[in-house]
Design an enzyme around this catalytic site. Sequence first.
Site, PDB file in Angstrom:
ATOM      1  CB  SER A 192      -0.977  -0.028   1.178  1.00 56.81           C
ATOM      2  OG  SER A 192      -2.129   0.726   0.864  1.00 56.81           O
ATOM      3  CE  LYS A 244     -16.982  22.096  11.921  1.00 55.40           C
ATOM      4  NZ  LYS A 244     -15.720  22.380  11.231  1.00 55.40           N
TER       5      LYS A 244
END
Length: 387
Positions: A192, A244
């Site tokens: 990765s 948010k």
Amino acid sequence: MENPYDIPEAIPVPPQPSSPQEPTPQPPPTPQPPSGNTYKGFAWGCLVSAIFLFAAVALGIGSCVSLAAIGIATAKNANLAESTDTANPNPTLTLLRPGDGNRKIAVIAVHGTIMFSSDSTSLFSEETGAAAQRICRELRAARLDDDIAAVILDMNTPGGEVVASDEIRSAVDALRNAGKIVVTCMHTLGASGGYFIASGSDWIIANRLTMTGSVGVIMQSVEASKLMNKIGVQPLTYRSGNFKDMLSPMRPPTPEEDEYLNAMVKQDFREFCQVIANGRPEHFPTVEDVLNAPFADGRVVSGADALEMRLIDQLGDFDDAVAKARELAHVNDAPVYAYSLRRDWKSWLLSMAAPRTSIEVKGLEHVLPGTTLQPGVRYYLLPQAAQ
């Protein structure tokens, strides 16, 4: 009355004062040896005194160091970033393979999960592990060191944070643009984020049993609203916008949030594939070639399979990496050194005086299985490493 026998009367003798009797002398008492309790009391007293003395000395030294560090930080505040991030021009070199000549090959370690900086509170935390700050500092120093002809990235990592991996990859690109050769040597893991970095190398070597690939992006969070309802806990959230409190564990995500987060992950994944295409154009001319490759589904592959898929260039070990670095840099007998940079003493004091500002999440993600990643952070990371 007259005495018929004419015996004179006895003259009384005045009493004589009796002389005081001398006391009988007594032998001196035999001294007794101290009891075991005496020794125990003495030992405990010494131990307690030593503890108090050690604590006083440690407190005094700590206070002096802190005061000195604060003084330096105050005096050098304008140059704080430069003093903590500028590479030391005198690296520590540990000879790994002997050789001749003035040109050198530097070995820089990429070991452990790749993070921007270590989350440990240890004084030496930034100098160990796969902290991007340390690795970038060493790569930058190698780029500026005229004696360094090539760099070997000694890699054993499952990957890590997206941003940290990208910063290291940028430092690798700058190193190659400066004319330095970069060879990556993978050991147990080069997956990765590790492969994200390695793909920018001139040559990649891995063991046939190395676990590599895992090309992809992962982001996790926790959704525990049902658990909270069961125990009678209701969140109170005041937000300035609909997104948010995205990834809040106290409620399920909305369809709009799912779409937004998936788009972000796919964008990072495409960037990953573009990086591979840029680094290995002879095997993957376009980003679409990477997206259509078998490994693009995020699978982990062995070193042998990675060679067939053109993810790496050669099967081998560290000695093979040394030989290849010497060949590509045209320094056939250059010595090989472990290349290490440590910040100077002023920077150490500054780091000790600086307040800890890292945000540590201490919630359900630390007690539920399979949720050890920091919520909301994107990772180029081998999934098994997150468990």
